[in-house]
Design a protein around this motif. Structure first.
Motif, PDB file in Angstrom:
ATOM      1  N   ILE A 194      42.435  47.287  32.949  1.00  0.00           N
ATOM      2  CA  ILE A 194      42.061  46.732  34.253  1.00  0.00           C
ATOM      3  C   ILE A 194      40.823  45.876  34.031  1.00  0.00           C
ATOM      4  O   ILE A 194      39.679  46.340  34.135  1.00  0.00           O
ATOM      5  CB  ILE A 194      41.800  47.848  35.281  1.00  0.00           C
ATOM      6  N   GLY A 195      41.053  44.627  33.638  1.00  0.00           N
ATOM      7  CA  GLY A 195      39.961  43.732  33.292  1.00  0.00           C
ATOM      8  C   GLY A 195      39.890  42.524  34.198  1.00  0.00           C
ATOM      9  O   GLY A 195      40.861  42.142  34.851  1.00  0.00           O
ATOM     10  N   GLN A 196      38.713  41.924  34.207  1.00  0.00           N
ATOM     11  CA  GLN A 196      38.463  40.754  35.041  1.00  0.00           C
ATOM     12  C   GLN A 196      39.245  39.543  34.540  1.00  0.00           C
ATOM     13  O   GLN A 196      39.316  39.279  33.330  1.00  0.00           O
ATOM     14  CB  GLN A 196      36.963  40.427  35.039  1.00  0.00           C
ATOM     15  N   THR A 197      39.834  38.812  35.485  1.00  0.00           N
ATOM     16  CA  THR A 197      40.484  37.539  35.168  1.00  0.00           C
ATOM     17  C   THR A 197      39.516  36.411  35.503  1.00  0.00           C
ATOM     18  O   THR A 197      39.023  36.331  36.624  1.00  0.00           O
ATOM     19  CB  THR A 197      41.781  37.369  35.965  1.00  0.00           C
ATOM     20  N   VAL A 198      39.219  35.566  34.543  1.00  0.00           N
ATOM     21  CA  VAL A 198      38.256  34.482  34.747  1.00  0.00           C
ATOM     22  C   VAL A 198      38.999  33.164  34.895  1.00  0.00           C
ATOM     23  O   VAL A 198      39.844  32.813  34.057  1.00  0.00           O
ATOM     24  CB  VAL A 198      37.266  34.401  33.563  1.00  0.00           C
ATOM     25  N   ARG A 199      38.690  32.430  35.960  1.00  0.00           N
ATOM     26  CA  ARG A 199      39.328  31.130  36.196  1.00  0.00           C
ATOM     27  C   ARG A 199      38.807  30.106  35.199  1.00  0.00           C
ATOM     28  O   ARG A 199      37.622  30.081  34.867  1.00  0.00           O
ATOM     29  CB  ARG A 199      39.043  30.665  37.632  1.00  0.00           C
ATOM     30  N   ASP A 200      39.695  29.236  34.724  1.00  0.00           N
ATOM     31  CA  ASP A 200      39.286  28.242  33.726  1.00  0.00           C
ATOM     32  C   ASP A 200      38.609  27.027  34.335  1.00  0.00           C
ATOM     33  O   ASP A 200      38.176  26.126  33.603  1.00  0.00           O
ATOM     34  CB  ASP A 200      40.493  27.808  32.883  1.00  0.00           C
ATOM     35  N   ASP A 201      38.504  26.976  35.691  1.00  0.00           N
ATOM     36  CA  ASP A 201      37.823  25.840  36.324  1.00  0.00           C
ATOM     37  C   ASP A 201      36.372  26.172  36.641  1.00  0.00           C
ATOM     38  O   ASP A 201      35.670  25.381  37.277  1.00  0.00           O
ATOM     39  CB  ASP A 201      38.553  25.414  37.604  1.00  0.00           C
ATOM     40  N   GLY A 202      35.902  27.340  36.210  1.00  0.00           N
ATOM     41  CA  GLY A 202      34.513  27.718  36.429  1.00  0.00           C
ATOM     42  C   GLY A 202      33.663  27.384  35.211  1.00  0.00           C
ATOM     43  O   GLY A 202      34.104  26.695  34.282  1.00  0.00           O
ATOM     44  N   PRO A 203      32.408  27.856  35.199  1.00  0.00           N
ATOM     45  CA  PRO A 203      31.550  27.629  34.029  1.00  0.00           C
ATOM     46  C   PRO A 203      32.203  28.156  32.761  1.00  0.00           C
ATOM     47  O   PRO A 203      32.723  29.272  32.738  1.00  0.00           O
ATOM     48  CB  PRO A 203      30.277  28.421  34.389  1.00  0.00           C
ATOM     49  N   ARG A 226      35.627  53.582  30.345  1.00  0.00           N
ATOM     50  CA  ARG A 226      36.663  53.897  29.348  1.00  0.00           C
ATOM     51  C   ARG A 226      38.044  53.939  29.989  1.00  0.00           C
ATOM     52  O   ARG A 226      39.027  53.435  29.424  1.00  0.00           O
ATOM     53  CB  ARG A 226      36.357  55.247  28.689  1.00  0.00           C
ATOM     54  N   LYS A 227      38.137  54.530  31.176  1.00  0.00           N
ATOM     55  CA  LYS A 227      39.416  54.626  31.874  1.00  0.00           C
ATOM     56  C   LYS A 227      39.953  53.247  32.209  1.00  0.00           C
ATOM     57  O   LYS A 227      41.146  52.959  32.028  1.00  0.00           O
ATOM     58  CB  LYS A 227      39.244  55.448  33.151  1.00  0.00           C
ATOM     59  N   LEU A 228      39.104  52.366  32.699  1.00  0.00           N
ATOM     60  CA  LEU A 228      39.516  51.010  33.053  1.00  0.00           C
ATOM     61  C   LEU A 228      39.956  50.238  31.814  1.00  0.00           C
ATOM     62  O   LEU A 228      40.901  49.436  31.858  1.00  0.00           O
ATOM     63  CB  LEU A 228      38.369  50.275  33.757  1.00  0.00           C
TER      64      LEU A 228
END
Length: 361
Positions: free
Chosen positions: A54-63, A47-49
């Motif tokens: 504070i979330g994950q950044t996902v690269r667009d060159d991955g799956p 909940r604090k995150l």
């Protein structure tokens, strides 16, 4: 810490408190304490995150299937580190230098990962901590630990190399011990970090390897078992059983929230620290080569990256569809849960082979 309290209560209150001074009892309490702490802390931290974004950044060159994970809270490794540290400080014998080496290594590498995560998710720097600086600080910490262990060794066996399945050959490493320890700590830290790419993929092999290292620590620190198994007797190693138990408990508690589909990711704060602490425990119980076997999933992930980069630079061609290798299988059409569970099964097999080296010598 509670060891001292148990000894005081035994001497001044009642002899029944002596049960809390037994290593087996403290190991059980260590795993339960870490497990319940992580289960208690998990919802609050998530909940604090989320509130702090504070979330994950996902690269667009991955799956492409990973794009839906963007924004999932990360830095969940904080709950793992907190649980291990509290359980270790409560139930381990704090007069044991091996305990302090492992806990300080965990903390030091955790801080490196924390800075990396901070730069990625808060300062929005996709590269995080610059690679050369990350490796520099990893090297400083690993070299410091290696030098300390070498110069503080109390018996020759602490700097000998144990070879799996062989009982009569234990070469004395001398100063080469420092080099070996350095590469094991840094290598394992980065290997776990590379493996942490799917929900639960890194934490379950970490739990299995930590549990197996706990077995090695227990028998290495027990004069009767070590004599029977014909492995070196290192009295201080026994106390690492409690630390390994804390890792197992904290890891299982984290898996509750990290299992597919993950509610939280551990981030570098967790993966770098867990890898480093596995490496240093393997060094302390003289099982660096066995760690290479038991941590075969981590080795496979690391080698896939090295081979991919090397092949592309030398031949201009890629060996895998994507590296680390778990992404290769995703792009081949394997659903994420299938990749995760099959890697878990492989890890279990390799851990059992590693444990077999205790008897097959």
């Amino acid at each position: 810490m509670l060891v001292w309290l148990a000894e005081y209560l035994q001497a001044n209150v009642a002899t029944g408190f002596n049960v809390f001074s037994y290593l087996t009892m403290r190991t059980i309490m260590g795993i339960l304490t870490a497990l319940f702490l992580s289960l208690w802390m998990g919802p609050w931290l998530i909940r604090k995150l989320q509130v702090l974004q504070i979330g994950q950044t996902v690269r667009d060159d991955g799956p492409q299937s990973h794009l839906s994970k963007s924004g999932t809270p990360t830095m969940g490794g904080l709950m793992i580190l907190f649980s291990i540290l509290v359980a270790g400080l409560l139930w381990a014998d704090l007069s044991n230098r091996y305990v302090w080496v492992t806990l300080l290594t965990l903390t030091g590498f955790g801080l490196i990962g924390l800075v990396d995560d901070y730069r990625k998710v808060i300062r929005k720097d996709p590269n995080g901590l610059i690679a050369r600086w990350k490796y520099f600080w990893q090297s400083v910490l690993a070299a410091t630990v290696a030098v300390y262990l070498f110069w503080s060794a109390k018996q020759p066996v602490e700097t000998q190399l144990l070879i799996p399945f062989v009982k009569d050959v234990m070469p004395q490493l001398g100063a080469l011990y420092i080099l070996l320890a350095y590469f094991v700590i840094v290598g394992t830290s980065n290997a776990v970090n590379l493996t942490d790419g799917l929900d639960g993929l890194a934490i379950m092999p970490t739990v299995m390897v930590a549990g197996a290292l706990g077995v090695f620590a227990y028998v290495t620190g027990n004069v009767n078992f070590s004599s029977y198994l014909q492995i070196p007797y290192i009295p201080e190693a026994a106390e690492l059983t409690v630390v390994c138990a804390a890792i197992v408990g904290a890891g299982l508690g984290f898996l509750w929230f990290n299992t597919y589909p993950a509610q939280v990711f551990m981030g570098d704060v967790g993966s770098l620290a867990l890898g480093a602490v596995l490496g240093v425990i393997a060094i302390l119980v003289r099982q660096e080569l066995v760690l290479f076997i038991m941590g075969g999933v981590f080795v496979m992930e690391t080698m896939s990256v090295l081979l991919q980069v090397g092949s592309f630079k030398m031949r201009g061609k890629r060996i895998f569809r994507m590296a680390p290798i778990h992404h290769h299988y995703e792009l081949k059409g394997w659903p994420e849960p299938r990749v995760i569970v099959r890697f878990w099964i492989l890890s279990l097999i390799l851990v059992l082979i590693g444990l077999a080296t205790l008897k097959l010598r």
